[in-house]
Design an enzyme around this catalytic site. Structure first.
Site, mmCIF file in Angstrom:
data_model
loop_
_atom_site.group_PDB
_atom_site.id
_atom_site.type_symbol
_atom_site.label_atom_id
_atom_site.label_comp_id
_atom_site.label_asym_id
_atom_site.label_seq_id
_atom_site.Cartn_x
_atom_site.Cartn_y
_atom_site.Cartn_z
ATOM 1 N N GLY A 1 0.857 -1.192 0.000
ATOM 2 C CA GLY A 1 0.000 0.000 0.000
ATOM 3 C C GLY A 1 0.887 1.234 0.000
ATOM 4 N N ARG A 2 0.307 2.339 0.477
ATOM 5 C CA ARG A 2 1.036 3.600 0.404
ATOM 6 C C ARG A 2 2.316 3.565 1.242
ATOM 7 N NH1 ARG A 2 -4.858 6.054 1.247
ATOM 8 N NH2 ARG A 2 -4.862 4.126 2.444
ATOM 9 N N ILE A 3 2.249 2.966 2.429
ATOM 10 C CA ILE A 3 3.449 2.936 3.291
ATOM 11 C C ILE A 3 4.482 1.970 2.706
ATOM 12 C CG2 ILE A 3 4.313 2.414 5.611
ATOM 13 C CD1 ILE A 3 1.451 3.225 6.633
ATOM 14 N N ALA B 1 3.390 -3.386 10.906
ATOM 15 C CA ALA B 1 1.996 -3.445 10.458
ATOM 16 C C ALA B 1 1.051 -3.560 11.651
ATOM 17 C CB ALA B 1 1.831 -4.603 9.497
ATOM 18 N N ARG B 2 0.874 -4.750 12.141
ATOM 19 C CA ARG B 2 0.017 -4.992 13.294
ATOM 20 C C ARG B 2 0.487 -6.256 13.982
ATOM 21 N NH1 ARG B 2 -1.637 -0.678 13.345
ATOM 22 N NH2 ARG B 2 -3.766 0.124 13.321
ATOM 23 N N GLU C 1 -0.524 -6.443 22.353
ATOM 24 C CA GLU C 1 0.148 -5.268 22.928
ATOM 25 C C GLU C 1 -0.832 -4.483 23.810
ATOM 26 O OE1 GLU C 1 1.209 -3.615 18.974
ATOM 27 O OE2 GLU C 1 -0.021 -1.899 19.495
ATOM 28 N N HIS D 1 5.074 0.583 19.390
ATOM 29 C CA HIS D 1 4.060 1.049 18.419
ATOM 30 C C HIS D 1 4.148 2.565 18.198
ATOM 31 C CE1 HIS D 1 -0.086 -0.125 16.590
ATOM 32 N NE2 HIS D 1 0.480 0.859 15.902
ATOM 33 N N ILE D 2 5.299 2.987 17.669
ATOM 34 C CA ILE D 2 5.545 4.432 17.508
ATOM 35 C C ILE D 2 5.840 4.823 16.063
ATOM 36 C CG2 ILE D 2 6.343 4.844 19.882
ATOM 37 C CD1 ILE D 2 9.259 4.716 18.752
HETATM 38 C C1 GLV Z 1 -1.014 2.937 13.504
HETATM 39 O O1 GLV Z 1 -0.711 1.834 13.792
HETATM 40 C C2 GLV Z 1 -2.055 3.263 12.575
HETATM 41 O O2 GLV Z 1 -2.762 2.373 12.092
HETATM 42 O O3 GLV Z 1 -2.227 4.459 12.288
#
Ligand code: GLV
Length: 328
Positions: free
Chosen positions: A156-158, A239-240, A269, A287-288
């Site tokens: 995707g975009r990231i 990601a997650r 988490e 998660h930063i």
């Molecule tokens: C961060 O994890 C987001 O989904 O923006």
């Protein structure tokens, strides 16, 4: 006419609260209490809208308990905390916060990749512990980024931002896998070649995970996938949690079946699998990935503007289930 009632479920910049207060009766949680599901349901009773973050689960049970709710605006691009089908069925609009965090998050993905491959935190811990007494030829020798093969899983975009950083900044060969293949122009712009997931895992020197979490992507990387990777390879997850089987990863790191991992997200988490805390070859961050001041401000303002756009003109900026708008 009385102003709509909005719950802001977690603490946020005071500027964002002030922005919301121009339009709404704002019920803020500036003490940043973390609420149980029952507490969230209680706080949501009588609310017209909610400003949520990725930790606030909105599902059929919550929706049934809060029939006045019309919109939940997530201050995150990911929205696996929303049961979108249940929200649509209940006529509740969902919005997320895409785009404004793309480049910041791609920067962080690259930082985590570099810290992992070059063993930056591991070596810093060694230095801080007073263990550095002499130079040695292989001390914290890691793997190269430049000229290596970058595998991006989830384009995707990231993912595209990470691919471009690798290709243009570090002369990496970029391969990717995604549910759908990018069009040729976008592939050329990212200098990325499409491969199967297995080929990506087998050939990449550095694998970066940037795919959305859903039941279908649960444990996309488990023991079998880790076994395909090179023993010299690194794995980065921005990601997650849940996309990686953290127990299997900790075992692979312990047994050096892969060289190292960088993790910004975790299953369950803010709990972290205890085995990940005991292996040295993993870089752990809480998660930063999107956490710069301007980007977090932009994400929060976008969530606020989604609420404002919805209540003022029925025109939220980034709706996830726009079919709901037709019924309003
Ligand atoms: C961060 O994890 C987001 O989904 O923006």
């Amino acid at each position: 006419m009385s102003k709509p009632n909005i719950l802001v479920a977690r603490a946020v910049f005071p500027e964002v609260i002030a922005h919301l207060q121009q339009h709404f009766e704002v019920h803020a949680n500036q003490a940043d209490e973390t609420w149980s599901k029952a507490q969230l349901m209680d706080k949501l009773r009588g609310m017209d809208g909610a400003f949520t973050t990725g930790g606030d689960r909105i599902d059929a049970e919550v929706l049934a308990a809060c029939p006045t709710l019309k919109i939940c605006a997530n201050m995150a691009v990911g929205y696996n905390n929303f049961d979108i089908d249940a929200m649509t069925a209940a006529g509740v609009l969902a919005t997320n916060a895409p785009d404004v965090l793309t480049e910041t998050t791609a920067d962080f993905g690259f930082a985590l990749l570099m810290a992992t491959a070059r063993r930056i935190t591991e070596s810093e811990h060694y230095l801080r512990a007073g263990k550095w007494t002499k130079w040695s030829f292989d001390m914290f020798a890691g793997s190269d980024i430049h000229g290596s093969t970058l595998g991006v899983l989830g384009m995707g975009r990231i993912g595209q931002g990470i691919a471009k950083r690798g290709a243009y900044g570090f002369g990496m060969k970029v391969i990717y896998h995604n549910r759908s293949r990018l069009d040729a122009a976008l592939e050329a712009e990212c200098k990325a070649s499409y491969v199967s997931k297995d080929e990506l895992l087998r050939t990449a020197d550095h694998v970066v995970l940037v795919l959305p979490y859903s039941p279908a992507s649960h444990h996309t990387i488990g023991a079998a996938e880790l076994a395909l990777m090179k023993p010299t390879a690194t794995l980065v997850n921005i990601a997650r949690g849940g996309i990686v089987d953290d127990a299997a990863l900790a075992a692979a790191l312990r047994d050096r079946r892969i060289a190292a991992a960088g993790l910004d997200v975790f299953e369950g988490e803010p709990q972290v699998h205890p085995d990940l805390l005991t292996v040295p070859n993993v870089v752990l961050t809480p998660h930063i990935a999107s956490a710069t001041v301007p980007t977090r401000m932009a994400m929060a303002m976008l969530a606020a503007d989604n609420l404002i756009g919805f209540f003022k003109e029925k025109r939220p900026l980034t709706p996830l289930n726009p079919a709901v708008l037709a019924t309003k």
